[in-house]
Design a protein around this motif. Structure first.
Motif, PDB file in Angstrom:
ATOM      1  N   HIS A  28       0.911  -1.157  -0.060  1.00  8.53           N
ATOM      2  CA  HIS A  28      -0.133  -0.049  -0.090  1.00  8.53           C
ATOM      3  C   HIS A  28       0.821   1.132  -0.095  1.00  8.53           C
ATOM      4  O   HIS A  28       1.781   1.292   0.617  1.00  8.53           O
ATOM      5  N   TYR A  29       0.317   2.089  -0.692  1.00  7.84           N
ATOM      6  CA  TYR A  29       1.023   3.404  -0.742  1.00  7.84           C
ATOM      7  C   TYR A  29       0.038   4.618  -1.150  1.00  7.84           C
ATOM      8  O   TYR A  29      -0.962   4.428  -1.536  1.00  7.84           O
ATOM      9  N   HIS A  30       0.458   5.705  -0.438  1.00  3.84           N
ATOM     10  CA  HIS A  30      -0.430   6.817  -0.824  1.00  3.84           C
ATOM     11  C   HIS A  30       0.441   7.845  -1.696  1.00  3.84           C
ATOM     12  O   HIS A  30       1.640   7.847  -1.922  1.00  3.84           O
ATOM     13  N   GLN A  31      -0.119   8.929  -2.537  1.00  2.00           N
ATOM     14  CA  GLN A  31       0.468   9.853  -3.237  1.00  2.00           C
ATOM     15  C   GLN A  31      -0.002  11.280  -3.027  1.00  2.00           C
ATOM     16  O   GLN A  31      -1.005  11.409  -2.752  1.00  2.00           O
ATOM     17  N   LEU A  32       0.877  12.193  -2.967  1.00  4.18           N
ATOM     18  CA  LEU A  32       0.704  13.663  -2.894  1.00  4.18           C
ATOM     19  C   LEU A  32       0.852  14.246  -4.511  1.00  4.18           C
ATOM     20  O   LEU A  32       1.872  13.991  -4.777  1.00  4.18           O
ATOM     21  N   VAL A  33      -0.260  14.535  -5.013  1.00  2.00           N
ATOM     22  CA  VAL A  33      -0.240  15.076  -6.442  1.00  2.00           C
ATOM     23  C   VAL A  33      -0.384  16.495  -6.479  1.00  2.00           C
ATOM     24  O   VAL A  33      -1.248  17.055  -5.932  1.00  2.00           O
ATOM     25  N   CYS A  34       0.662  17.329  -6.903  1.00  2.00           N
ATOM     26  CA  CYS A  34       0.669  18.659  -7.131  1.00  2.00           C
ATOM     27  C   CYS A  34      -0.461  18.942  -8.462  1.00  2.00           C
ATOM     28  O   CYS A  34      -0.200  18.662  -9.573  1.00  2.00           O
ATOM     29  N   THR A  35      -1.484  19.878  -8.050  1.00  2.00           N
ATOM     30  CA  THR A  35      -2.479  20.110  -9.113  1.00  2.00           C
ATOM     31  C   THR A  35      -1.669  21.133 -10.065  1.00  2.00           C
ATOM     32  O   THR A  35      -2.362  21.324 -11.246  1.00  2.00           O
ATOM     33  N   ASN A  36      -0.764  21.579  -9.912  1.00  2.00           N
ATOM     34  CA  ASN A  36      -0.142  22.803 -10.594  1.00  2.00           C
ATOM     35  C   ASN A  36       1.086  22.068 -11.637  1.00  2.00           C
ATOM     36  O   ASN A  36       0.542  22.297 -12.868  1.00  2.00           O
ATOM     37  N   CYS A  37       2.117  21.450 -11.078  1.00  2.00           N
ATOM     38  CA  CYS A  37       2.924  20.968 -11.845  1.00  2.00           C
ATOM     39  C   CYS A  37       2.849  19.478 -12.167  1.00  2.00           C
ATOM     40  O   CYS A  37       3.701  18.965 -12.747  1.00  2.00           O
ATOM     41  N   SER A  38       2.083  18.772 -11.547  1.00  2.00           N
ATOM     42  CA  SER A  38       1.744  17.374 -11.682  1.00  2.00           C
ATOM     43  C   SER A  38       2.711  16.477 -10.895  1.00  2.00           C
ATOM     44  O   SER A  38       2.973  15.344 -11.222  1.00  2.00           O
ATOM     45  N   ARG A  39       3.399  17.171  -9.969  1.00  2.00           N
ATOM     46  CA  ARG A  39       4.441  16.363  -9.298  1.00  2.00           C
ATOM     47  C   ARG A  39       3.885  15.196  -8.561  1.00  2.00           C
ATOM     48  O   ARG A  39       2.957  15.457  -7.853  1.00  2.00           O
TER      49      ARG A  39
END
Length: 158
Positions: free
Chosen positions: A97-108
């Protein structure tokens, strides 16, 4: 490029077991995905592969990614911008299992998999409730949080 017993030797057996061959384009695509820490779109993967192997076309990249996803060799990630991204699927049983932090500006995308004991306990409770409520056996999950990274918020250096 490593041979059948090199870096990706384990994939050869998985391909044969499913009735497929490990072709040079498939091996090159796997090598490229495995050599980056980033999630790549099909177009980015094509540009990386095509520069060194011009005989590999965009259609081959898409077909190979679809096959690799079906074989659970790659994970396909959709962050809501209309461009699927791909990564090599981890085979580590200790990190299903893992989680992701997604930047809505740069898609990082930041992959977060080092959970505190409290986080693990909370997720286990949530999974147990979901399994019981829907008679569903969860094997893995991905949670995505959307927001702005430090750079896009202008907070570099903090």
């Amino acid at each position: 490029m490593p041979g059948p017993y090199g870096k990706h030797g384990g994939y050869h057996g998985r391909f044969r077991g499913k009735g497929f061959r490990m072709t040079i384009p498939r091996q090159v695509i796997l090598e490229t995905l495995n050599s980056t820490q980033n999630y790549l779109t099909a177009d980015e993967l094509y540009m990386n592969v095509h520069s060194e192997y011009p005989g590999i076309g965009i259609a081959t990249v898409y077909r190979t990614l679809n096959l690799l996803e079906q074989m659970d060799i790659v994970n396909k990630i959709d962050i809501g911008d209309g461009k699927a991204r791909y990564e090599i699927a981890k085979q580590d049983e200790d990190v299903p299992h893992y989680h992701q932090l997604v930047c809505t500006n740069c898609s990082r995308i930041v992959r977060y998999e080092h959970f505190s004991p409290e986080e693990k306990e909370l997720m286990q409770k949530v999974e147990k409730q979901l399994e019981e409520a829907y008679d569903f056996k969860i094997q893995r999950h991905v949670v995505q949080y959307y927001g702005l990274c430090r750079d896009c918020r202008g907070l570099t250096g903090r």
